[in-house]
Design a protein around this motif. Structure first.
Motif, PDB file in Angstrom:
ATOM      1  N   ASP A  89       0.826  -1.210   0.000  1.00  0.00           N
ATOM      2  CA  ASP A  89       0.000   0.000   0.000  1.00  0.00           C
ATOM      3  C   ASP A  89       0.860   1.260   0.000  1.00  0.00           C
ATOM      4  O   ASP A  89       0.581   2.199  -0.729  1.00  0.00           O
ATOM      5  CB  ASP A  89      -0.929   0.025   1.224  1.00  0.00           C
ATOM      6  N   ASN A  90       1.878   1.289   0.836  1.00  0.00           N
ATOM      7  CA  ASN A  90       2.773   2.461   0.945  1.00  0.00           C
ATOM      8  C   ASN A  90       4.160   2.086   0.453  1.00  0.00           C
ATOM      9  O   ASN A  90       5.151   2.268   1.152  1.00  0.00           O
ATOM     10  CB  ASN A  90       2.817   2.957   2.392  1.00  0.00           C
ATOM     11  N   GLN A  91       4.220   1.595  -0.744  1.00  0.00           N
ATOM     12  CA  GLN A  91       5.462   1.083  -1.301  1.00  0.00           C
ATOM     13  C   GLN A  91       6.463   2.197  -1.557  1.00  0.00           C
ATOM     14  O   GLN A  91       6.110   3.256  -2.050  1.00  0.00           O
ATOM     15  CB  GLN A  91       5.120   0.348  -2.603  1.00  0.00           C
ATOM     16  N   SER A  92       7.734   1.930  -1.244  1.00  0.00           N
ATOM     17  CA  SER A  92       8.787   2.941  -1.400  1.00  0.00           C
ATOM     18  C   SER A  92       9.497   2.846  -2.748  1.00  0.00           C
ATOM     19  O   SER A  92      10.462   3.557  -2.988  1.00  0.00           O
ATOM     20  CB  SER A  92       9.810   2.781  -0.277  1.00  0.00           C
ATOM     21  N   TYR A  93       9.043   1.980  -3.611  1.00  0.00           N
ATOM     22  CA  TYR A  93       9.623   1.816  -4.936  1.00  0.00           C
ATOM     23  C   TYR A  93       8.491   1.605  -5.933  1.00  0.00           C
ATOM     24  O   TYR A  93       7.388   1.241  -5.561  1.00  0.00           O
ATOM     25  CB  TYR A  93      10.612   0.630  -4.968  1.00  0.00           C
ATOM     26  N   GLU A  94       8.799   1.833  -7.198  1.00  0.00           N
ATOM     27  CA  GLU A  94       7.752   1.758  -8.217  1.00  0.00           C
ATOM     28  C   GLU A  94       7.569   0.344  -8.734  1.00  0.00           C
ATOM     29  O   GLU A  94       8.503  -0.445  -8.802  1.00  0.00           O
ATOM     30  CB  GLU A  94       8.108   2.681  -9.377  1.00  0.00           C
ATOM     31  N   GLY A  95       6.337   0.056  -9.110  1.00  0.00           N
ATOM     32  CA  GLY A  95       6.041  -1.173  -9.820  1.00  0.00           C
ATOM     33  C   GLY A  95       5.609  -2.334  -8.959  1.00  0.00           C
ATOM     34  O   GLY A  95       5.870  -2.396  -7.767  1.00  0.00           O
ATOM     35  N   GLU A  96       4.948  -3.248  -9.631  1.00  0.00           N
ATOM     36  CA  GLU A  96       4.465  -4.472  -9.021  1.00  0.00           C
ATOM     37  C   GLU A  96       5.566  -5.534  -9.121  1.00  0.00           C
ATOM     38  O   GLU A  96       6.300  -5.573 -10.106  1.00  0.00           O
ATOM     39  CB  GLU A  96       3.229  -4.906  -9.809  1.00  0.00           C
ATOM     40  N   SER A  97       5.660  -6.393  -8.124  1.00  0.00           N
ATOM     41  CA  SER A  97       6.617  -7.501  -8.145  1.00  0.00           C
ATOM     42  C   SER A  97       5.897  -8.783  -8.547  1.00  0.00           C
ATOM     43  O   SER A  97       4.696  -8.928  -8.320  1.00  0.00           O
ATOM     44  CB  SER A  97       7.233  -7.703  -6.759  1.00  0.00           C
ATOM     45  N   LEU A  98       6.650  -9.715  -9.109  1.00  0.00           N
ATOM     46  CA  LEU A  98       6.126 -11.029  -9.444  1.00  0.00           C
ATOM     47  C   LEU A  98       6.914 -12.046  -8.628  1.00  0.00           C
ATOM     48  O   LEU A  98       8.147 -12.116  -8.714  1.00  0.00           O
ATOM     49  CB  LEU A  98       6.274 -11.323 -10.940  1.00  0.00           C
ATOM     50  N   ILE A  99       6.207 -12.828  -7.821  1.00  0.00           N
ATOM     51  CA  ILE A  99       6.842 -13.803  -6.941  1.00  0.00           C
ATOM     52  C   ILE A  99       6.521 -15.210  -7.431  1.00  0.00           C
ATOM     53  O   ILE A  99       5.362 -15.543  -7.672  1.00  0.00           O
ATOM     54  CB  ILE A  99       6.375 -13.619  -5.486  1.00  0.00           C
ATOM     55  N   THR A 100       7.564 -16.014  -7.554  1.00  0.00           N
ATOM     56  CA  THR A 100       7.425 -17.420  -7.895  1.00  0.00           C
ATOM     57  C   THR A 100       7.957 -18.230  -6.731  1.00  0.00           C
ATOM     58  O   THR A 100       9.116 -18.066  -6.340  1.00  0.00           O
ATOM     59  CB  THR A 100       8.214 -17.775  -9.175  1.00  0.00           C
ATOM     60  N   GLN A 101       7.111 -19.080  -6.154  1.00  0.00           N
ATOM     61  CA  GLN A 101       7.524 -19.939  -5.052  1.00  0.00           C
ATOM     62  C   GLN A 101       7.500 -21.390  -5.528  1.00  0.00           C
ATOM     63  O   GLN A 101       6.459 -21.880  -5.985  1.00  0.00           O
ATOM     64  CB  GLN A 101       6.601 -19.783  -3.844  1.00  0.00           C
ATOM     65  N   LEU A 102       8.651 -22.048  -5.426  1.00  0.00           N
ATOM     66  CA  LEU A 102       8.776 -23.453  -5.793  1.00  0.00           C
ATOM     67  C   LEU A 102       9.061 -24.261  -4.538  1.00  0.00           C
ATOM     68  O   LEU A 102       9.909 -23.869  -3.727  1.00  0.00           O
ATOM     69  CB  LEU A 102       9.908 -23.654  -6.800  1.00  0.00           C
ATOM     70  N   LEU A 103       8.378 -25.384  -4.382  1.00  0.00           N
ATOM     71  CA  LEU A 103       8.580 -26.263  -3.237  1.00  0.00           C
ATOM     72  C   LEU A 103       9.045 -27.619  -3.765  1.00  0.00           C
ATOM     73  O   LEU A 103       8.338 -28.261  -4.551  1.00  0.00           O
ATOM     74  CB  LEU A 103       7.281 -26.446  -2.450  1.00  0.00           C
ATOM     75  N   VAL A 104      10.228 -28.034  -3.346  1.00  0.00           N
ATOM     76  CA  VAL A 104      10.807 -29.300  -3.781  1.00  0.00           C
ATOM     77  C   VAL A 104      11.073 -30.140  -2.538  1.00  0.00           C
ATOM     78  O   VAL A 104      11.766 -29.699  -1.620  1.00  0.00           O
ATOM     79  CB  VAL A 104      12.113 -29.077  -4.580  1.00  0.00           C
TER      80      VAL A 104
END
Length: 166
Positions: free
Chosen positions: A97-112
Motif C-alpha cells: 500500500d505504501n510502497q517505497s519503490y515503483e512497480g508491481e513484483s512477481l513472486i514465484t515460489q517453488l517447493l521441492v
C-alpha cells in the motif's frame, strides 16, 4: 526443528531469490503458505503479527495481508495469483500500500521435497533494478529469517498433531 539457513541471492539485475529448507513434507509447507489461520501464526518478523489475511487461492484470485508492528503501525500488501499448482508452485503479484519503490513484483515460489525435507525457493522479480536495490537496503533477510523460524515451529506442530498424511 530447523531445516536450514536462509540463502539470499541476486541472480539478475531485477531479482532477489530466497531459499530455505524445512523439516517437513511439501504439502504441509504449501498448506502453511496458503492457509490464513496458519499464516497468522508465523508470517512476520519478530514483533510483527499478521492481523489481516485474505486468500482466494485460485488463478485470478486475490490475496491481501495486513501486518501490525510492535508500535502499532500497520503495513499492508496484496496481489493476484497467476498460477497455483498444489503442492509445488505458486506465482503471484505483490504490491505494498505504501510502497517505497515503483512497480508491481512477481513472486514465484517453488517447493521441492526430498526425503521429507522441503526446499522453498522464492524468486521475486521487481519492475526495475532500482526497485530491487531499494528492497536490498531493507532488513528483509533478517525479517524473512525470523519469520521462517516461526514457520519451523508451526510445521513441527502440524507434523506432531496431524502426521504427514494431512
Amino acid at each position: 526443528m530447523n531445516g536450514g539457513e536462509l540463502s539470499v541471492t541476486t541472480p539478475g539485475e531485477r531479482e532477489i531469490v530466497l531459499t530455505r529448507s524445512f523439516d517437513a513434507p511439501r504439502h504441509l509447507v504449501f498448506r502453511a503458505l496458503t492457509t490464513p489461520e496458519l499464516l497468522k501464526r508465523w508470517l512476520g518478523a519478530r514483533g510483527w503479527n499478521l492481523v489481516g489475511c485474505e486468500i482466494d487461492l485460485r488463478v485470478g484470485g486475490r490475496w491481501r495481508f495486513v501486518h501490525r508492528g510492535p508500535d502499532g503501525s500497520e503495513m499492508a500488501h496484496g496481489g493476484v495469483y497467476q498460477e497455483v499448482i498444489e503442492p509445488s508452485r505458486l506465482i503471484y503479484t505483490e504490491m505494498f500500500d505504501n510502497q517505497s519503490y515503483e512497480g508491481e513484483s512477481l513472486i514465484t515460489q517453488l517447493l521441492v521435497e526430498e526425503r521429507g525435507m522441503t526446499t522453498l525457493t522464492s524468486s521475486v522479480l521487481y519492475a526495475s533494478q532500482e526497485a530491487r536495490d531499494t528492497v536490498l537496503q531493507y532488513p528483509m533477510a533478517r525479517g524473512v529469517s525470523q519469520s521462517y523460524e516461526r514457520l519451523d515451529t508451526v510445521l513441527a506442530d502440524l507434523r506432531n498433531r496431524q502426521g504427514d498424511t494431512t
